[in-house]
Design a protein around this motif. Sequence first.
Motif, PDB file in Angstrom:
ATOM      1  N   TYR A  51     112.713  41.520-100.644  1.00 42.58           N
ATOM      2  CA  TYR A  51     112.961  40.905-101.947  1.00 42.58           C
ATOM      3  C   TYR A  51     113.376  41.962-102.967  1.00 42.58           C
ATOM      4  CZ  TYR A  51     112.065  38.670-106.430  1.00 42.58           C
ATOM      5  OH  TYR A  51     112.194  38.194-107.706  1.00 42.58           O
ATOM      6  N   GLU A  52     112.699  43.087-102.959  1.00 38.91           N
ATOM      7  CA  GLU A  52     113.021  44.161-103.904  1.00 38.91           C
ATOM      8  C   GLU A  52     114.441  44.692-103.713  1.00 38.91           C
ATOM      9  OE1 GLU A  52     109.970  47.114-103.483  1.00 38.91           O
ATOM     10  OE2 GLU A  52     108.478  45.864-104.474  1.00 38.91           O
ATOM     11  N   CYS A  54     117.051  42.768-102.572  1.00 36.20           N
ATOM     12  CA  CYS A  54     118.072  41.720-102.641  1.00 36.20           C
ATOM     13  C   CYS A  54     118.794  41.731-103.987  1.00 36.20           C
ATOM     14  CB  CYS A  54     117.491  40.346-102.319  1.00 36.20           C
ATOM     15  SG  CYS A  54     116.486  39.580-103.578  1.00 36.20           S
ATOM     16  N   GLU A  56     120.412  40.394-107.467  1.00 37.86           N
ATOM     17  CA  GLU A  56     119.814  39.608-108.552  1.00 37.86           C
ATOM     18  C   GLU A  56     120.077  38.110-108.376  1.00 37.86           C
ATOM     19  OE1 GLU A  56     117.317  39.114-111.565  1.00 37.86           O
ATOM     20  OE2 GLU A  56     117.824  41.096-110.811  1.00 37.86           O
ATOM     21  N   ARG A  59     117.602  36.405-105.936  1.00 38.24           N
ATOM     22  CA  ARG A  59     116.158  36.541-106.146  1.00 38.24           C
ATOM     23  C   ARG A  59     115.411  35.221-106.323  1.00 38.24           C
ATOM     24  NH1 ARG A  59     113.802  41.916-108.125  1.00 38.24           N
ATOM     25  NH2 ARG A  59     115.085  43.278-106.874  1.00 38.24           N
TER      26      ARG A  59
END
Length: 96
Positions: A51-52, A54, A56, A59
Amino acid sequence: RGAGGHLEEEDTSFRWQCVEQPIGKLLFQRFLEGQPGLAAAGALWVELEAYERCEENERQAAAAALRSRFFNPGGAQHCGFLSAQAVAAPTGEAPP
């Protein structure tokens, strides 16, 4: 010895040993994966790191997938050990 000849204290924190040190991180993640009660925590860790990384625009969908899989009772890998505060939707964001 550190600057000025003083002994440096060894950092034994979880963050240093299991997050910042690659071998410590790998060993801890393998430990989590090998424990039936902790496998979901290991999977959550991997997905949070993804997730960190990916984009914007990805998200919101990624966050919804994380909440569905790990935070909701009945989710594929529900992490029931997390507090209500940890799994709460961010302030100003409606739950999916």
